[in-house]
Design a protein around this motif. Structure first.
Motif, PDB file in Angstrom:
ATOM      1  N   LYS A 137       0.829  -1.207   0.000  1.00  0.00           N
ATOM      2  CA  LYS A 137       0.000   0.000   0.000  1.00  0.00           C
ATOM      3  C   LYS A 137       0.860   1.252   0.000  1.00  0.00           C
ATOM      4  O   LYS A 137       1.916   1.300   0.638  1.00  0.00           O
ATOM      5  CB  LYS A 137      -0.915   0.013   1.236  1.00  0.00           C
ATOM      6  CG  LYS A 137      -1.951  -1.095   1.251  1.00  0.00           C
ATOM      7  CD  LYS A 137      -2.818  -1.006   2.491  1.00  0.00           C
ATOM      8  CE  LYS A 137      -3.902  -2.083   2.475  1.00  0.00           C
ATOM      9  NZ  LYS A 137      -4.743  -2.027   3.683  1.00  0.00           N
ATOM     10  N   ASN A 138       0.380   2.275  -0.713  1.00  0.00           N
ATOM     11  CA  ASN A 138       1.032   3.578  -0.656  1.00  0.00           C
ATOM     12  C   ASN A 138       0.477   4.369   0.534  1.00  0.00           C
ATOM     13  O   ASN A 138      -0.371   3.883   1.287  1.00  0.00           O
ATOM     14  CB  ASN A 138       0.842   4.341  -1.971  1.00  0.00           C
ATOM     15  CG  ASN A 138      -0.637   4.556  -2.312  1.00  0.00           C
ATOM     16  OD1 ASN A 138      -1.474   4.764  -1.426  1.00  0.00           O
ATOM     17  ND2 ASN A 138      -0.953   4.518  -3.600  1.00  0.00           N
ATOM     18  N   HIS A 139       0.950   5.592   0.689  1.00  0.00           N
ATOM     19  CA  HIS A 139       0.559   6.400   1.845  1.00  0.00           C
ATOM     20  C   HIS A 139      -0.947   6.611   1.920  1.00  0.00           C
ATOM     21  O   HIS A 139      -1.572   6.474   2.993  1.00  0.00           O
ATOM     22  CB  HIS A 139       1.275   7.756   1.797  1.00  0.00           C
ATOM     23  CG  HIS A 139       0.905   8.669   2.924  1.00  0.00           C
ATOM     24  ND1 HIS A 139      -0.115   9.613   2.806  1.00  0.00           N
ATOM     25  CD2 HIS A 139       1.383   8.781   4.201  1.00  0.00           C
ATOM     26  CE1 HIS A 139      -0.241  10.256   3.939  1.00  0.00           C
ATOM     27  NE2 HIS A 139       0.655   9.778   4.795  1.00  0.00           N
ATOM     28  N   ASP A 140      -1.571   6.956   0.804  1.00  0.00           N
ATOM     29  CA  ASP A 140      -3.013   7.216   0.797  1.00  0.00           C
ATOM     30  C   ASP A 140      -3.812   5.961   1.145  1.00  0.00           C
ATOM     31  O   ASP A 140      -4.832   6.035   1.840  1.00  0.00           O
ATOM     32  CB  ASP A 140      -3.448   7.736  -0.578  1.00  0.00           C
ATOM     33  CG  ASP A 140      -2.935   9.144  -0.846  1.00  0.00           C
ATOM     34  OD1 ASP A 140      -2.546   9.828   0.127  1.00  0.00           O
ATOM     35  OD2 ASP A 140      -2.903   9.545  -2.028  1.00  0.00           O
ATOM     36  N   GLN A 141      -3.355   4.814   0.650  1.00  0.00           N
ATOM     37  CA  GLN A 141      -4.054   3.556   0.940  1.00  0.00           C
ATOM     38  C   GLN A 141      -3.926   3.185   2.410  1.00  0.00           C
ATOM     39  O   GLN A 141      -4.878   2.666   3.006  1.00  0.00           O
ATOM     40  CB  GLN A 141      -3.502   2.440   0.049  1.00  0.00           C
ATOM     41  CG  GLN A 141      -3.861   2.605  -1.426  1.00  0.00           C
ATOM     42  CD  GLN A 141      -3.115   1.626  -2.308  1.00  0.00           C
ATOM     43  OE1 GLN A 141      -1.972   1.263  -2.045  1.00  0.00           O
ATOM     44  NE2 GLN A 141      -3.770   1.188  -3.386  1.00  0.00           N
ATOM     45  N   ARG A 142      -2.758   3.464   2.998  1.00  0.00           N
ATOM     46  CA  ARG A 142      -2.595   3.194   4.434  1.00  0.00           C
ATOM     47  C   ARG A 142      -3.525   4.104   5.250  1.00  0.00           C
ATOM     48  O   ARG A 142      -4.143   3.656   6.222  1.00  0.00           O
ATOM     49  CB  ARG A 142      -1.139   3.416   4.849  1.00  0.00           C
ATOM     50  CG  ARG A 142      -0.162   2.405   4.266  1.00  0.00           C
ATOM     51  CD  ARG A 142       1.198   2.504   4.942  1.00  0.00           C
ATOM     52  NE  ARG A 142       2.146   1.602   4.297  1.00  0.00           N
ATOM     53  CZ  ARG A 142       3.049   1.965   3.406  1.00  0.00           C
ATOM     54  NH1 ARG A 142       3.139   3.245   3.041  1.00  0.00           N
ATOM     55  NH2 ARG A 142       3.870   1.081   2.870  1.00  0.00           N
ATOM     56  N   GLN A 143      -3.606   5.359   4.844  1.00  0.00           N
ATOM     57  CA  GLN A 143      -4.502   6.284   5.536  1.00  0.00           C
ATOM     58  C   GLN A 143      -5.944   5.817   5.436  1.00  0.00           C
ATOM     59  O   GLN A 143      -6.697   5.894   6.413  1.00  0.00           O
ATOM     60  CB  GLN A 143      -4.361   7.690   4.934  1.00  0.00           C
ATOM     61  CG  GLN A 143      -3.072   8.398   5.304  1.00  0.00           C
ATOM     62  CD  GLN A 143      -2.998   8.711   6.783  1.00  0.00           C
ATOM     63  OE1 GLN A 143      -2.252   8.075   7.526  1.00  0.00           O
ATOM     64  NE2 GLN A 143      -3.785   9.666   7.236  1.00  0.00           N
ATOM     65  N   ALA A 144      -6.327   5.337   4.254  1.00  0.00           N
ATOM     66  CA  ALA A 144      -7.689   4.845   4.054  1.00  0.00           C
ATOM     67  C   ALA A 144      -7.976   3.634   4.944  1.00  0.00           C
ATOM     68  O   ALA A 144      -9.098   3.474   5.450  1.00  0.00           O
ATOM     69  CB  ALA A 144      -7.902   4.477   2.586  1.00  0.00           C
ATOM     70  N   THR A 145      -6.976   2.792   5.143  1.00  0.00           N
ATOM     71  CA  THR A 145      -7.150   1.627   6.012  1.00  0.00           C
ATOM     72  C   THR A 145      -7.351   2.051   7.454  1.00  0.00           C
ATOM     73  O   THR A 145      -8.203   1.500   8.174  1.00  0.00           O
ATOM     74  CB  THR A 145      -5.929   0.684   5.908  1.00  0.00           C
ATOM     75  OG1 THR A 145      -5.722   0.332   4.540  1.00  0.00           O
ATOM     76  CG2 THR A 145      -6.166  -0.579   6.719  1.00  0.00           C
ATOM     77  N   ALA A 182     -15.354   3.227   1.210  1.00  0.00           N
ATOM     78  CA  ALA A 182     -14.748   4.543   1.443  1.00  0.00           C
ATOM     79  C   ALA A 182     -15.809   5.637   1.570  1.00  0.00           C
ATOM     80  O   ALA A 182     -15.562   6.687   2.177  1.00  0.00           O
ATOM     81  CB  ALA A 182     -13.777   4.875   0.317  1.00  0.00           C
TER      82      ALA A 182
END
Length: 273
Positions: A74-82, A146
């Motif tokens: 995961k990139n940064h945005d995907q980690r934040q979304a998690t 989301a």
């Protein structure tokens, strides 16, 4: 050996029903009337809840990457979304903590009865059919996880709190509430999976703690029975989850409603005759 076989049967029932909106606790209560494991009541009261932890591990396995905020994929945005998804799950579980914990002992003592289970099976079976008919021509407002707001997550959690009554179904109440609040069937189903993780982990800790604080200790046979039930429920739940996700993409929940009504009527018939 006979008790291990019975634990396998109960594990199969748990794995099949934990994530289907037909009440795993209700089914286990009913099956336990027929398949009686030769263990003290204190152990069985704990076993019938903690066995669900095996099914919860199936969600962790199947969704490990999606639910893991530290995944290297995961990139940064995907980690934040998690992290945001987990925050919504925590918000949604709060009503069960606030409402369910104080009422837990009362529910265990007074409502784990075949008549209560049958009544709730029928009531929520009717609700599934009615709600599906009402919403059949309405496009869902929320078709992605989301897009689920914190407010909607909290309201879904309030619906989950209704499942403290045996026969209601934790997943059933959650899915029904999510659909009423405008989610797609797929989003409602997935969110019910994720909401099960902290809910059932908490319940398992509560039940094991209560069992031990009452002065009980696990015997070798009890460890084998509990481990067997959990392993079987885990394996069966993996299959059940995959099947349900495919099912809801092309079907509604009315078949589960009809099943609940039929089973509830059978239980009532047996009770009264």
């Amino acid at each position: 050996m006979l008790d291990i076989i019975k634990a396998v049967i109960i594990g199969i029932v748990e794995g099949l029903t934990e994530f289907l909106p037909i009440s795993s606790t209700g089914h286990i209560d009913l099956v336990s009337q027929l398949v009686k494991i030769n263990q003290p009541a204190a152990f069985m009261a704990m076993f019938e809840y903690v066995i669900q932890f095996g099914a919860i591990l199936a969600v962790v396995l199947l969704y490990f990457n999606k639910l893991n905020p530290w995944s290297p994929q995961k990139n940064h945005d995907q980690r934040q979304a998690t992290w945001v998804l987990w925050a919504k799950v925590v918000v949604a579980v709060l009503p069960s903590v606030v409402i369910g914990l104080p009422l837990n002992d009362f529910m265990d003592e007074h409502l784990h009865k075949p008549l209560v289970v049958a009544s709730m099976l029928i009531l929520y079976g009717i609700l599934f059919i009615v709600i599906e008919n009402i919403f059949k021509n309405r496009a869902p407002k929320i078709s992605k996880l989301a897009d689920l707001s914190f407010q909607t997550a909290l309201f879904i959690g309030l619906f989950q709190a209704l499942s403290i009554v045996p026969g209601t179904s934790r997943s059933g109440a959650t899915i029904l509430g999510a659909i009423i609040l405008g989610t797609s069937r797929y989003v409602a189903t997935e969110f019910s999976f994720f909401l099960a993780i902290p809910t059932m982990v908490g319940v398992s800790i509560l039940k094991i703690g209560k069992f031990l604080l009452q002065g009980n200790a696990f015997t070798g046979a009890q460890r084998a029975i509990l481990a067997t039930g959990m392993i079987v429920s885990f394996l069966v739940a993996v299959v059940s989850i995959k099947w349900l996700l495919k099912f809801v993409q092309t079907h509604d929940f009315k078949p589960f409603g009809w099943y609940r009504i039929a089973l509830g009527l059978v239980v009532l018939l047996v009770l009264f005759l």
